[in-house]
Design an enzyme around this catalytic site. Structure first.
Site, PDB file in Angstrom:
ATOM      1  N   ASP A 107       0.800  -1.225   0.000  1.00 32.73           N
ATOM      2  CA  ASP A 107       0.000   0.000   0.000  1.00 32.73           C
ATOM      3  C   ASP A 107       0.834   1.277   0.000  1.00 32.73           C
ATOM      4  O   ASP A 107       0.298   2.379   0.188  1.00 32.73           O
ATOM      5  CB  ASP A 107      -0.989  -0.015   1.164  1.00 32.73           C
ATOM      6  CG  ASP A 107      -2.108  -1.013   0.897  1.00 32.73           C
ATOM      7  OD1 ASP A 107      -2.539  -1.110  -0.266  1.00 32.73           O
ATOM      8  OD2 ASP A 107      -2.532  -1.706   1.832  1.00 32.73           O
ATOM      9  N   ASP A 168      -6.710  -4.684  -5.162  1.00 30.51           N
ATOM     10  CA  ASP A 168      -6.500  -3.313  -4.688  1.00 30.51           C
ATOM     11  C   ASP A 168      -5.187  -2.735  -5.216  1.00 30.51           C
ATOM     12  O   ASP A 168      -5.027  -1.530  -5.372  1.00 30.51           O
ATOM     13  CB  ASP A 168      -6.449  -3.257  -3.150  1.00 30.51           C
ATOM     14  CG  ASP A 168      -7.421  -4.194  -2.454  1.00 30.51           C
ATOM     15  OD1 ASP A 168      -7.724  -5.259  -3.021  1.00 30.51           O
ATOM     16  OD2 ASP A 168      -7.847  -3.886  -1.341  1.00 30.51           O
TER      17      ASP A 168
HETATM   18  N1  GLY Z   1      -7.113  -1.850   0.250  1.00 30.12           N
HETATM   19  C1  GLY Z   1      -7.793  -2.345   1.393  1.00 30.12           C
HETATM   20  C2  GLY Z   1      -9.235  -2.035   1.384  1.00 30.12           C
HETATM   21  O1  GLY Z   1      -9.774  -1.553   0.403  1.00 30.12           O
HETATM   22  O2  GLY Z   1      -9.860  -2.272   2.431  1.00 30.12           O
END
Ligand code: GLY
Length: 391
Positions: A107, A168
């Site tokens: 992330d 994601d």
């Molecule tokens: N990227 C983690 C979520 O969307 O919860």
């Protein structure tokens, strides 16, 4: 397989004229103004408790969304108070990467694109550029050359997490494309290209629904199996994953100009839109469609709305889906603004009724800070010609 868009259930609504748009924007700015004195050196937690975000240190995967909100507010208004706090945030992100605080995950893209990279673009800050590049280098280290993906979570030697990709991550790839543009080093973009191709091959099912996560054998590169992490089941589509997919593949087209990604974004969008409840705001998993007594995820709706606008502007002017996607994005944000806006009293969020992690019962029917960010981003796209921070 072509995914036909079913006859639209778009509600008849007043066009979103500038006055109405400015009023929706004013509502968001009023809520950011209410948050400013509370957060100062701190950041809102990923999700609220009873509509209220706690103040946390710069330790979560979500901290960049607050900084992104501040940069958007500054771009919209030119008010220095937003820039001042955004710059304090960017300094905090520099310290975070230097001290290696909770950065061993993919992330880094969410974190640094909306803070350091946006700051570098808007203010020319060299410190912001350096920390963005440091984050990109760390993200590149998570690329597994045999699986050809960026490992989402955990130590690179952790047998449970090795070779696991998640949808994601499509939104983390712009950090790598940015790093190649900034440095001329093509390794960043090459890793992003390979990951994107694997996402297209493995995360999207034939009916354009999506796996949340997928495991690949890191000894042979052979695909193993899909599984969910935050969705209802391994074979359902977690709504936010589908939204990350719509937006992420549209961005994939922006960065690679490979028409396959535009087509994929469109197929994912049609699958998503065909499963919306009557008010146009998705349930937390697309296995639930209408009238189910299960929470909506306003944050997935906001991501999808901005993704639909990214997709619409990439389509040729002659493509009739262009207008359809724009109309849906407008329908979604106006419903969010009318029916999902947090009250000024008793909450410090922008939007209510999101879901962070249903299987863990975390942040269910609560505000989610990324939902607030993407809601304002969508309004920004509708109000001004705007270069996305993901570009
Ligand atoms: N990227 C983690 C979520 O969307 O919860």
């Amino acid at each position: 397989m072509t995914i036909a868009l079913e006859p639209l259930a778009l509600r008849e609504r007043a066009p979103l004229d500038t006055t109405r748009l400015d009023s929706l924007l004013g509502d968001v700015l009023a809520r950011i103004d209410r948050m400013l004195p509370q957060f100062g050196e701190y950041f809102p937690a990923p999700s609220s408790q009873q509509g209220v975000y706690a103040a946390i240190d710069n330790v979560e995967w979500t901290n960049g969304f607050w900084t992104g909100l501040l940069w958007l507010a500054w771009e919209l208004t030119g008010e220095e108070r937003y820039r001042r706090v955004a710059e304090t945030n960017v300094a905090s992100f520099a310290t975070r990467i230097e001290r290696h605080v909770n950065v061993d995950h993919h992330d880094l893209g969410f974190l640094y694109t909306l803070s350091a990279c946006a700051g570098h673009r808007l203010t020319g800050s060299t410190q912001a550029r350096s920390s963005g590049l440091e984050a990109a280098r760390l993200l590149l280290k998570r690329f597994d050359p045999i699986a050809r993906v960026i490992q989402a979570w955990g130590d690179m030697k952790n047998p449970k997490e090795r070779g696991r990709m998640i949808i994601d991550c499509n939104l983390n790839l712009p950090l790598l494309y940015w790093a190649t543009r900034e440095t001329g080093n093509k390794d960043f973009a090459a890793a992003a290209d390979q990951h994107l191709a694997r996402a297209a091959d493995l995360l999207v099912r034939p009916d354009a629904s999506t796996f949340h996560t997928y495991y690949i054998d890191t000894k042979t590169g052979a695909p193993r199996h899909g599984s969910t992490h935050q969705g209802f089941s391994d074979d359902s589509s977690w709504a936010r994953g589908q939204a990350w997919g719509i937006y992420g593949f549209a961005l994939g087209w922006r960065h690679t100009r490979d028409a396959r990604y535009l087509d994929l974004a469109s197929r994912l969008a049609n699958h998503f839109l065909n499963r919306l409840p009557a008010d146009g705001i998705c349930c937390w998993d697309l296995i639930f469609t209408d009238d189910d007594q299960t929470p909506r995820d306003s944050s997935a709706a906001a991501i999808a709305a901005s993704g639909l606008l990214e997709l619409a502007q990439a389509l040729p002017l002659s493509d009739e889906l262009r207008e359809t996607y724009e109309a849906w994005a407008i329908a979604i944000v106006t419903t969010l603004g009318e029916a999902y806006l947090a009250p000024l009293d008793g909450s410090n969020a922008v939007l209510l009724h999101g879901v962070y992690h249903m299987p863990n019962k975390a942040g269910v029917d609560e505000a989610c800070i990324w939902g607030d960010y993407f809601y304002l981003e969508t309004l920004m796209r509708l109000r001004h010609p705007w270069q996305p921070y993901w570009a």
